[in-house]
Scaffold this motif. Structure first.
Motif, PDB file in Angstrom:
ATOM      1  N   PHE A  54      -9.215   7.556  -1.114  1.00  0.00           N
ATOM      2  CA  PHE A  54      -8.269   8.321  -0.303  1.00  0.00           C
ATOM      3  C   PHE A  54      -7.176   8.968  -1.152  1.00  0.00           C
ATOM      4  O   PHE A  54      -6.744   8.410  -2.163  1.00  0.00           O
ATOM      5  N   GLU A  55      -6.721  10.112  -0.677  1.00  0.00           N
ATOM      6  CA  GLU A  55      -5.552  10.783  -1.240  1.00  0.00           C
ATOM      7  C   GLU A  55      -4.371  10.571  -0.303  1.00  0.00           C
ATOM      8  O   GLU A  55      -4.520  10.643   0.918  1.00  0.00           O
ATOM      9  N   VAL A  56      -3.222  10.301  -0.872  1.00  0.00           N
ATOM     10  CA  VAL A  56      -1.995  10.178  -0.091  1.00  0.00           C
ATOM     11  C   VAL A  56      -1.465  11.570   0.228  1.00  0.00           C
ATOM     12  O   VAL A  56      -1.275  12.398  -0.663  1.00  0.00           O
ATOM     13  N   ILE A  57      -1.237  11.815   1.519  1.00  0.00           N
ATOM     14  CA  ILE A  57      -0.614  13.071   1.955  1.00  0.00           C
ATOM     15  C   ILE A  57       0.738  12.719   2.571  1.00  0.00           C
ATOM     16  O   ILE A  57       0.804  11.986   3.560  1.00  0.00           O
ATOM     17  N   HIS A  58       1.799  13.224   1.984  1.00  0.00           N
ATOM     18  CA  HIS A  58       3.140  12.982   2.517  1.00  0.00           C
ATOM     19  C   HIS A  58       3.310  13.813   3.779  1.00  0.00           C
ATOM     20  O   HIS A  58       3.218  15.047   3.748  1.00  0.00           O
ATOM     21  N   THR A  59       3.535  13.138   4.907  1.00  0.00           N
ATOM     22  CA  THR A  59       3.675  13.821   6.198  1.00  0.00           C
ATOM     23  C   THR A  59       4.953  13.349   6.896  1.00  0.00           C
ATOM     24  O   THR A  59       4.902  12.600   7.871  1.00  0.00           O
ATOM     25  N   PRO A  60       6.107  13.774   6.403  1.00  0.00           N
ATOM     26  CA  PRO A  60       7.360  13.399   7.075  1.00  0.00           C
ATOM     27  C   PRO A  60       7.424  14.003   8.467  1.00  0.00           C
ATOM     28  O   PRO A  60       6.735  14.973   8.776  1.00  0.00           O
ATOM     29  N   GLY A  61       8.278  13.418   9.270  1.00  0.00           N
ATOM     30  CA  GLY A  61       8.444  13.890  10.646  1.00  0.00           C
ATOM     31  C   GLY A  61       8.754  12.726  11.562  1.00  0.00           C
ATOM     32  O   GLY A  61       9.761  12.705  12.258  1.00  0.00           O
ATOM     33  N   HIS A  62       7.889  11.715  11.542  1.00  0.00           N
ATOM     34  CA  HIS A  62       8.163  10.481  12.276  1.00  0.00           C
ATOM     35  C   HIS A  62       9.175   9.643  11.506  1.00  0.00           C
ATOM     36  O   HIS A  62      10.089   9.067  12.082  1.00  0.00           O
ATOM     37  N   THR A  63       8.978   9.563  10.190  1.00  0.00           N
ATOM     38  CA  THR A  63       9.988   9.055   9.261  1.00  0.00           C
ATOM     39  C   THR A  63       9.981   9.993   8.058  1.00  0.00           C
ATOM     40  O   THR A  63       9.069  10.801   7.895  1.00  0.00           O
ATOM     41  N   SER A  64      10.958   9.842   7.197  1.00  0.00           N
ATOM     42  CA  SER A  64      11.035  10.747   6.042  1.00  0.00           C
ATOM     43  C   SER A  64       9.941  10.457   5.024  1.00  0.00           C
ATOM     44  O   SER A  64       9.581  11.324   4.223  1.00  0.00           O
ATOM     45  N   GLY A  65       9.393   9.237   5.044  1.00  0.00           N
ATOM     46  CA  GLY A  65       8.374   8.859   4.083  1.00  0.00           C
ATOM     47  C   GLY A  65       7.014   8.586   4.697  1.00  0.00           C
ATOM     48  O   GLY A  65       6.196   7.892   4.091  1.00  0.00           O
ATOM     49  N   GLY A  66       6.759   9.136   5.867  1.00  0.00           N
ATOM     50  CA  GLY A  66       5.462   8.927   6.499  1.00  0.00           C
ATOM     51  C   GLY A  66       4.331   9.512   5.663  1.00  0.00           C
ATOM     52  O   GLY A  66       4.496  10.541   5.007  1.00  0.00           O
ATOM     53  N   ILE A  67       3.192   8.828   5.680  1.00  0.00           N
ATOM     54  CA  ILE A  67       2.030   9.334   4.954  1.00  0.00           C
ATOM     55  C   ILE A  67       0.782   9.273   5.834  1.00  0.00           C
ATOM     56  O   ILE A  67       0.709   8.512   6.805  1.00  0.00           O
ATOM     57  N   CYS A  68      -0.205  10.092   5.454  1.00  0.00           N
ATOM     58  CA  CYS A  68      -1.571   9.958   5.926  1.00  0.00           C
ATOM     59  C   CYS A  68      -2.453   9.698   4.711  1.00  0.00           C
ATOM     60  O   CYS A  68      -2.078  10.011   3.580  1.00  0.00           O
ATOM     61  N   LEU A  69      -3.631   9.137   4.958  1.00  0.00           N
ATOM     62  CA  LEU A  69      -4.629   8.929   3.919  1.00  0.00           C
ATOM     63  C   LEU A  69      -5.859   9.751   4.263  1.00  0.00           C
ATOM     64  O   LEU A  69      -6.351   9.699   5.410  1.00  0.00           O
ATOM     65  N   TRP A  70      -6.390  10.473   3.283  1.00  0.00           N
ATOM     66  CA  TRP A  70      -7.443  11.464   3.532  1.00  0.00           C
ATOM     67  C   TRP A  70      -8.544  11.339   2.483  1.00  0.00           C
ATOM     68  O   TRP A  70      -8.261  11.308   1.285  1.00  0.00           O
ATOM     69  N   ASP A  71      -9.797  11.235   2.941  1.00  0.00           N
ATOM     70  CA  ASP A  71     -10.911  11.103   2.001  1.00  0.00           C
ATOM     71  C   ASP A  71     -11.905  12.260   2.070  1.00  0.00           C
ATOM     72  O   ASP A  71     -13.021  12.158   1.558  1.00  0.00           O
ATOM     73  N   GLY A  72     -11.503  13.353   2.699  1.00  0.00           N
ATOM     74  CA  GLY A  72     -12.387  14.506   2.822  1.00  0.00           C
ATOM     75  C   GLY A  72     -13.100  14.578   4.152  1.00  0.00           C
ATOM     76  O   GLY A  72     -13.710  15.605   4.483  1.00  0.00           O
ATOM     77  N   GLU A  73     -13.016  13.524   4.924  1.00  0.00           N
ATOM     78  CA  GLU A  73     -13.642  13.475   6.250  1.00  0.00           C
ATOM     79  C   GLU A  73     -12.788  12.701   7.246  1.00  0.00           C
ATOM     80  O   GLU A  73     -12.625  13.097   8.386  1.00  0.00           O
ATOM     81  N   ASN A  74     -12.253  11.581   6.786  1.00  0.00           N
ATOM     82  CA  ASN A  74     -11.475  10.669   7.633  1.00  0.00           C
ATOM     83  C   ASN A  74      -9.988  10.769   7.315  1.00  0.00           C
ATOM     84  O   ASN A  74      -9.607  10.793   6.147  1.00  0.00           O
ATOM     85  N   LEU A  75      -9.177  10.795   8.378  1.00  0.00           N
ATOM     86  CA  LEU A  75      -7.726  10.828   8.232  1.00  0.00           C
ATOM     87  C   LEU A  75      -7.140   9.587   8.880  1.00  0.00           C
ATOM     88  O   LEU A  75      -7.250   9.403  10.094  1.00  0.00           O
ATOM     89  N   ILE A  76      -6.557   8.713   8.064  1.00  0.00           N
ATOM     90  CA  ILE A  76      -5.770   7.593   8.583  1.00  0.00           C
ATOM     91  C   ILE A  76      -4.354   8.138   8.724  1.00  0.00           C
ATOM     92  O   ILE A  76      -3.694   8.429   7.730  1.00  0.00           O
ATOM     93  N   SER A  77      -3.911   8.301   9.966  1.00  0.00           N
ATOM     94  CA  SER A  77      -2.781   9.205  10.224  1.00  0.00           C
ATOM     95  C   SER A  77      -1.461   8.525  10.546  1.00  0.00           C
ATOM     96  O   SER A  77      -0.466   9.217  10.802  1.00  0.00           O
ATOM     97  N   GLY A  78      -1.415   7.174  10.529  1.00  0.00           N
ATOM     98  CA  GLY A  78      -0.151   6.528  10.874  1.00  0.00           C
ATOM     99  C   GLY A  78       0.356   7.021  12.218  1.00  0.00           C
ATOM    100  O   GLY A  78      -0.417   7.183  13.172  1.00  0.00           O
TER     101      GLY A  78
END
Length: 201
Positions: A118-142
């Motif tokens: 997985f690659e870490v994708i920084h996705t702030p919005g819910h918190t300033s340090g929110g992340i998703c994990l992405w492997d090219g097909e699956n998104l673990i989105s918090g």
């Protein structure tokens, strides 16, 4: 593709995800240890087998069970590591710090870091340090994206503009499956759920 085991949240717990048999994404609120351990064991994993805990963000319902894994390294984005290390009850939305194990951070993640496949994708919005994990097909989105077009609330350490930008960034990915922090998973048409989330912002 990655091996992802879905452990649905119980009571206040977030969903948790077991990947590669030794990485646990989020640990719930810390109130249902027996439930979490039983789900790991159903999948042939003992709690002490967990080598890495990745928190998608710093809210209590995602980090409260970190204390159950004293031998694992704890990883969270550097922006949310601040709230955890400072035992910031406002930043975490409720106290999770009756046990010091929940304020420990061993690895401060950055956008683009790798965790297994997985690659870490920084996705702030819910918190300033929110992340998703992405492997090219699956998104673990918090708590960034939920099934059915939902996004995480933005009134506890969040920001509307950050959330909109994060969801827009996720729309660029060809997401098949979404594994959110709460509620059901999305199979096969994840990109449509992300587009719907953006349209509702």
């Amino acid at each position: 593709m990655s091996s992802i085991v879905f452990i649905i949240g119980f009571n206040y717990d977030s969903n948790c995800y077991l990947i590669n048999d030794n990485i646990l994404v989020d640990t719930g609120a810390g109130q249902n240890k027996d439930y979490l351990f039983s789900k790991l064991r159903e999948n042939g994993v003992e709690p002490e087998d967990i080598e890495l805990v990745v928190n998608t963000h710093c809210h209590f319902d995602h980090i409260g069970g970190n204390q159950f894994f004293p031998n694992a390294k704890i990883a969270v984005h550097r922006m949310d590591a601040i709230s955890m290390k400072n035992k910031d009850t406002l930043g975490t939305s409720l106290s999770a710090f009756d046990n010091d194990g929940n304020s420990r951070v061993d690895i401060e993640l950055e956008d683009g870091d790798k965790i297994g496949d997985f690659e870490v994708i920084h996705t702030p919005g819910h918190t300033s340090g929110g992340i998703c994990l992405w492997d090219g097909e699956n998104l673990i989105s918090g708590d960034t994206i939920f099934a059915g077009g939902g996004v995480g609330r933005m009134d506890i350490g969040g920001d509307y503009n950050d959330m909109k930008n994060s969801v827009e960034k996720l729309m660029e990915l060809d997401v098949k499956n979404i594994y959110p922090g709460h509620g059901p998973i999305v199979e096969n048409n994840g990109k449509n759920h992300i587009k719907l989330s953006y349209s509702l912002l």
